[in-house]
Design a protein around this motif. Structure first.
Motif: not given
Length: 303
Positions: A131-133, A137-142, A172-173, A215-218
């Motif tokens: 779920a976290i992975a 990743t989805l947050a960075g993409t969107l 990597s994200a 940065l968004i993934a962080v």
């Protein structure tokens, strides 16, 4: 004397700083290394299932991408770009966790990927690790799609449209998100500095699409880490924000409820009215000496 006085003042502060640093490093060592190793000794290699799957998946897609036809299929299955339709990007995002970035050394990426998934699986469990992975990743993409849609400008927040044709960061994200999440919930500042802090520096030094997604993934991992263990509080907050439903009037006007009456003292039982009792009702009437019509009296001889 002045220098000696300054040294005397700095010595207690330096001693406290050294003790604090020692406690922090010791706690971080136990939280990040010792506890996962104990879990591994208890669960065995089954506790590294996600780590092995992620590593072998990256190796598999990397080998396929070495051939022209294989590279096309890898892009079709897991290549996520901002200029793709949203539904297609969402469909390819789970596979993109195993598609290595073209501009990064694959073996170094595999090592980081294996270590991140191994520590997360031993610490968080399989379901939460996935779920976290996926969430980071989805947050960075969107958000990257949103930045490209905004366009250049906006104090450097937007990105040019040419970034929409660049592949996303791949696994990597997820690696950065897992390390950051672990460092937040385990209070590990050294791990956070080496992972999340390095990604922040990368996004500042090289302002490209990959740096923004990292940065968004962080940031998303930090938020999820701060919300860890607060499920009951979040539910209470959600219930408090929901509007309370007041019962409205029913179609038919209900009758007004009667007010409760004060209890009265018990009264003596009243005697029931005495009805005139006839002899036929209480005492059986004696046999009439007169014969009943239709019947003749019996003589002594007949008896």
């Amino acid at each position: 004397m002045t220098a000696d006085r300054h040294l005397d003042r700095l010595r207690p502060a330096a001693a406290r700083l050294a003790r604090f640093t020692g406690r922090t490093l010791r706690g971080e060592w136990h939280a990040i290394v010792v506890d996962p190793v104990r879990q591994l000794a208890r669960r065995g290699l089954s506790g590294l299932l996600l780590a092995f799957v992620a590593a072998f998946g990256v190796i598999f897609f990397h080998d396929i991408a070495q051939h022209p036809a294989g590279a096309v299929w890898v892009t079709r299955l897991g290549g996520v770009k901002a200029d793709l339709p949203l539904w297609l990007s969402l469909l390819r995002t789970p596979v993109s966790l195993y598609v290595p970035a073209l501009d990064l050394p694959v073996w170094a990426g595999i090592t980081q990927l294996f270590l991140a998934f191994a520590l997360a699986e031993l610490t968080l469990g399989r379901s939460r690790t996935l779920a976290i992975a996926y969430a980071t990743t989805l947050a960075g993409t969107l958000v990257a799609r949103l930045m490209i849609a905004i366009g250049p400008g906006w104090s450097g927040l937007g990105l040019p449209a040419a970034c929409g044709q660049v592949l996303d960061t791949g696994p990597s994200a997820a690696v950065v998100g897992l390390f950051t999440y672990l460092s937040v919930i385990r209070r590990a500042p050294v791990v956070f500095t080496l992972t999340g802090g390095s990604m922040v520096w990368e996004s500042i030094a090289v302002p490209n699409l990959a740096g923004r997604e990292h940065l968004i993934a962080v940031g998303s991992a930090v938020v999820l880490g701060l919300l860890h263990g607060r499920r009951a509080q979040l539910r209470a907050l959600g219930r408090s924000l929901l509007p309370t439903r007041t019962p409205g009037p029913s179609p038919t006007a209900p009758t007004a409820p009667t007010a409760p009456t004060a209890p009265t003292a018990p009264t003596a039982p009243q005697a029931s009215p005495v009805l005139p009792v006839t002899a036929s009702a209480t005492v059986p009437a004696p046999a009439s000496p007169h014969p009943t019509p239709g019947r003749t009296p019996m003589t002594s001889l007949e008896r």
